[in-house]
Design a protein around this motif. Structure first.
Motif, mmCIF file in Angstrom:
data_model
loop_
_atom_site.group_PDB
_atom_site.id
_atom_site.type_symbol
_atom_site.label_atom_id
_atom_site.label_comp_id
_atom_site.label_asym_id
_atom_site.label_seq_id
_atom_site.Cartn_x
_atom_site.Cartn_y
_atom_site.Cartn_z
ATOM 1 N N ASP A 68 0.818 -1.211 0.000
ATOM 2 C CA ASP A 68 0.000 0.000 0.000
ATOM 3 C C ASP A 68 0.853 1.264 0.000
ATOM 4 O O ASP A 68 0.432 2.301 -0.512
ATOM 5 C CB ASP A 68 -0.893 0.029 1.250
ATOM 6 C CG ASP A 68 -2.130 -0.829 1.108
ATOM 7 O OD1 ASP A 68 -2.527 -1.138 -0.025
ATOM 8 O OD2 ASP A 68 -2.710 -1.215 2.143
ATOM 9 N N TRP B 137 -1.373 4.914 -8.801
ATOM 10 C CA TRP B 137 -1.959 6.238 -8.573
ATOM 11 C C TRP B 137 -0.878 7.318 -8.502
ATOM 12 O O TRP B 137 -1.153 8.494 -8.731
ATOM 13 C CB TRP B 137 -2.763 6.248 -7.269
ATOM 14 C CG TRP B 137 -1.919 5.997 -6.036
ATOM 15 C CD1 TRP B 137 -1.746 4.800 -5.393
ATOM 16 C CD2 TRP B 137 -1.143 6.952 -5.311
ATOM 17 N NE1 TRP B 137 -0.895 4.940 -4.317
ATOM 18 C CE2 TRP B 137 -0.510 6.264 -4.249
ATOM 19 C CE3 TRP B 137 -0.899 8.321 -5.452
ATOM 20 C CZ2 TRP B 137 0.337 6.890 -3.328
ATOM 21 C CZ3 TRP B 137 -0.048 8.952 -4.552
ATOM 22 C CH2 TRP B 137 0.555 8.248 -3.502
ATOM 23 N N LYS C 261 -2.009 12.355 -4.587
ATOM 24 C CA LYS C 261 -3.254 11.612 -4.721
ATOM 25 C C LYS C 261 -4.354 12.484 -5.321
ATOM 26 O O LYS C 261 -4.346 13.712 -5.150
ATOM 27 C CB LYS C 261 -3.699 11.083 -3.353
ATOM 28 C CG LYS C 261 -2.809 9.983 -2.800
ATOM 29 C CD LYS C 261 -3.385 9.425 -1.508
ATOM 30 C CE LYS C 261 -2.593 8.204 -1.048
ATOM 31 N NZ LYS C 261 -3.165 7.605 0.180
ATOM 32 N N TRP D 255 -10.708 2.935 -10.654
ATOM 33 C CA TRP D 255 -11.373 3.699 -9.605
ATOM 34 C C TRP D 255 -12.037 2.791 -8.572
ATOM 35 O O TRP D 255 -12.155 3.164 -7.399
ATOM 36 C CB TRP D 255 -12.385 4.656 -10.212
ATOM 37 C CG TRP D 255 -11.716 5.708 -11.042
ATOM 38 C CD1 TRP D 255 -11.755 5.848 -12.397
ATOM 39 C CD2 TRP D 255 -10.877 6.772 -10.558
ATOM 40 N NE1 TRP D 255 -10.988 6.922 -12.797
ATOM 41 C CE2 TRP D 255 -10.440 7.506 -11.686
ATOM 42 C CE3 TRP D 255 -10.464 7.163 -9.286
ATOM 43 C CZ2 TRP D 255 -9.602 8.615 -11.564
ATOM 44 C CZ3 TRP D 255 -9.633 8.273 -9.166
ATOM 45 C CH2 TRP D 255 -9.212 8.981 -10.291
ATOM 46 N N TYR E 168 -9.236 1.936 -6.305
ATOM 47 C CA TYR E 168 -8.840 3.092 -5.498
ATOM 48 C C TYR E 168 -9.863 3.359 -4.392
ATOM 49 O O TYR E 168 -9.500 3.606 -3.237
ATOM 50 C CB TYR E 168 -8.688 4.331 -6.379
ATOM 51 C CG TYR E 168 -7.945 5.456 -5.685
ATOM 52 C CD1 TYR E 168 -6.553 5.495 -5.674
ATOM 53 C CD2 TYR E 168 -8.633 6.454 -5.014
ATOM 54 C CE1 TYR E 168 -5.868 6.504 -5.024
ATOM 55 C CE2 TYR E 168 -7.963 7.470 -4.359
ATOM 56 C CZ TYR E 168 -6.585 7.500 -4.368
ATOM 57 O OH TYR E 168 -5.906 8.498 -3.702
ATOM 58 N N ARG F 150 -9.661 0.882 -1.462
ATOM 59 C CA ARG F 150 -8.487 0.998 -0.593
ATOM 60 C C ARG F 150 -8.413 2.327 0.154
ATOM 61 O O ARG F 150 -7.591 2.463 1.068
ATOM 62 C CB ARG F 150 -7.196 0.853 -1.407
ATOM 63 C CG ARG F 150 -6.945 -0.498 -2.017
ATOM 64 C CD ARG F 150 -5.489 -0.622 -2.435
ATOM 65 N NE ARG F 150 -5.077 0.503 -3.270
ATOM 66 C CZ ARG F 150 -5.110 0.508 -4.600
ATOM 67 N NH1 ARG F 150 -5.556 -0.557 -5.247
ATOM 68 N NH2 ARG F 150 -4.703 1.566 -5.279
ATOM 69 N N ASN F 151 -9.218 3.312 -0.208
ATOM 70 C CA ASN F 151 -9.059 4.653 0.348
ATOM 71 C C ASN F 151 -10.367 5.140 0.969
ATOM 72 O O ASN F 151 -11.181 5.791 0.313
ATOM 73 C CB ASN F 151 -8.589 5.617 -0.738
ATOM 74 C CG ASN F 151 -7.170 5.336 -1.189
ATOM 75 O OD1 ASN F 151 -6.215 5.834 -0.607
ATOM 76 N ND2 ASN F 151 -7.028 4.512 -2.221
#
Length: 481
Positions: free
Chosen positions: A295, A332, A338, A397, A400, A403-404
């Motif tokens: 990560d 990313w 980010k 996406w 993403y 994970r976020n």
């Protein structure tokens, strides 16, 4: 819409107090400082004098050429250290084999848990120091950039120069993707066979630590299992998104409508995983094998010498075997920053990212050709094609958002929702959720009503709900006011 869900301000405040006071303690308390020096001298330089001082302070650790995770920032310190050691040993062992793509990285001399540490400071790692000039991040960002602010790509960087630097990073990404295991989880030696590497524990991720640290999610709510199927892991991440929103009391919602919008997004995201017809559009590798994923891998953690040759890749916390789709999404960090932090918004981030993506994919293709020629890669292990498809389809996406946690709402409404559920009459992402209510079951609508009532009742009281580990709480009780 805000670009990201805010951190819990009270959790941020108290975590920062613990972290800063702990740093002051180890620098100014002679007993603790000398204990660390004596410990290093005993175990690392047993027969010679060596200069000793604090080497540096990173995002998660303080280094005396020995690493201690910060209390107040790392919520699972012993698990984090154990996982990082296992991942480093696995990667170093596997990439030294002639059939593998090498990754330069430091060797570990010793590691241990809190009870084995000097002055009882906490779990630690002693590793070789990597002689280097700078990180690749410094080469990618604007010359003379202020090191105290978040780095960003130099958008005027020559594309030939950019491709050369991307190629160095692509080689590491490609190598990690070839190190696969049969489950999703943290990596270690098989207790029953010391020569075999396997998944030994849950996949402790960056986001899991972050939602406990700054989202006030109880540690008991973090997933505890390993996963044989990618969909099971994605489902656990979707549940984590919901649990986080329910648990974070401070700065989680602005109003009743904002609260409903966030719950609708998370329930629909979970539907993308649970409904087979929707899942088949983006999840193609259900049973692995699952590649190694970090990560925290980014240009700042790749060190180079004067000749700009990679001499070490560091900071392997939050490394685990992960769904294939993670590795098939382009990185990313091509712009270093980010998307949720990009000062000119998500649309501009995508425009600038798209301009550099082809350069990165060309660099990746060059690495693949070289590895195939040297017998270190099979044709079906190429990443450049799957990465291009992931960006084009929008699968990037989904990975993403999964994970976020704190960036989830921005990404879901602008990049995921309409792909699967069609266009809306309104172009305002703050109100699009109202046109999705008919997609929810009666049970889901009732669930939202109950959660919204609870969240809105909490908005005025704003009590701190923070669940640190015993390691952090010890310093909180001793120093925090």
């Amino acid at each position: 819409m805000k670009p990201r869900l805010a951190y819990d301000d009270k959790a941020w405040e108290i975590g920062t107090i613990v972290y800063k006071r702990w740093c002051i303690y180890i620098q100014e308390d002679d007993d603790a400082f000398n204990a660390i020096g004596a410990f290093l001298a005993t175990h690392y330089y047993p027969r010679e004098w060596c200069e000793f001082d604090i080497f540096g302070i990173g995002g998660f650790n303080v280094c005396f050429r020995i690493m201690f995770p910060f209390p107040g920032i790392i919520m699972f310190p012993e698990e984090k250290v154990r996982n990082e050691v296992g991942a480093m040993q696995f990667i170093l062992n596997e990439t030294q084999k002639p059939q593998r793509i090498p990754i330069p990285m430091p060797s570990i001399s010793r590691w241990g848990q809190k009870k084995e540490s000097p002055a009882n400071l906490g779990p630690f790692i002693i590793m070789d120091y990597v002689e280097h000039k700078e990180s690749i991040c410094r080469l990618l960002e604007n010359p003379g950039s202020d090191l105290s602010v978040r780095p960003v790509l130099n958008l005027d960087l020559n594309m030939v120069r950019l491709k050369d630097l991307y190629r160095k990073l692509a080689k590491v990404v490609l190598s990690l993707s070839t190190l696969t295991l049969s489950k999703i989880g943290s990596i270690g030696l098989d207790p029953e066979n010391s020569s075999t590497w396997k998944v030994v524990n849950r996949p402790l991720s960056y986001s899991m630590n972050e939602v406990v640290q700054l989202g006030t999610l109880p540690r008991s709510k973090i997933p505890t299992s390993t996963y044989n199927k990618a969909s099971s892991y994605f489902d656990a991440l979707a549940e984590l998104q919901l649990s986080h929103l329910i648990s974070q009391r401070n700065d989680a919602v602005d109003s009743e409508d904002d609260c409903r919008r966030k719950f609708v997004a998370r329930l629909l995201f979970r539907r993308l995983i649970r409904e087979q017809k929707l899942r088949e559009k983006w999840l193609l590798h259900e049973t692995g094998p699952f590649p190694t994923w970090c990560d925290d891998f980014r240009p700042e953690n790749v060190l180079v010498d004067e000749a700009e040759t990679i001499v070490g890749v560091v900071d392997w916390e939050f490394t685990y075997s992960a769904p294939v789709e993670f590795s098939h999404a382009p990185p990313w960090w091509l712009l270093i920053e980010k998307p949720e932090y990009w000062p000119r918004g998500l649309g501009d981030w995508c425009t600038e990212y798209n301009k550099r993506l082809e350069t990165f994919l060309e660099a990746m293709s060059d690495c693949e050709d070289e590895a195939i020629h040297n017998g270190r890669l099979m044709v079906n292990q190429r990443l450049s094609g799957p990465m291009r498809n992931s960006w084009k389809s929008g699968d990037f996406w989904i990975m993403y958002a999964a994970r976020n946690n704190f960036a989830f709402d921005l990404i879901y409404w602008q990049k995921i929702d309409q792909r699967f559920f069609g266009s809306t009459q309104t172009f305002d992402p703050d109100n699009a959720w109202k046109e999705r209510l008919h997609l929810l079951t009666s049970e889901e609508k009732k669930y939202i009503d109950e959660c919204v009532k609870l969240k809105c009742e909490e908005m005025d009281t704003r009590p701190l709900a923070w669940d640190p580990d015993e390691y952090t709480r010890e310093y909180e009780c001793e120093w925090a006011e």
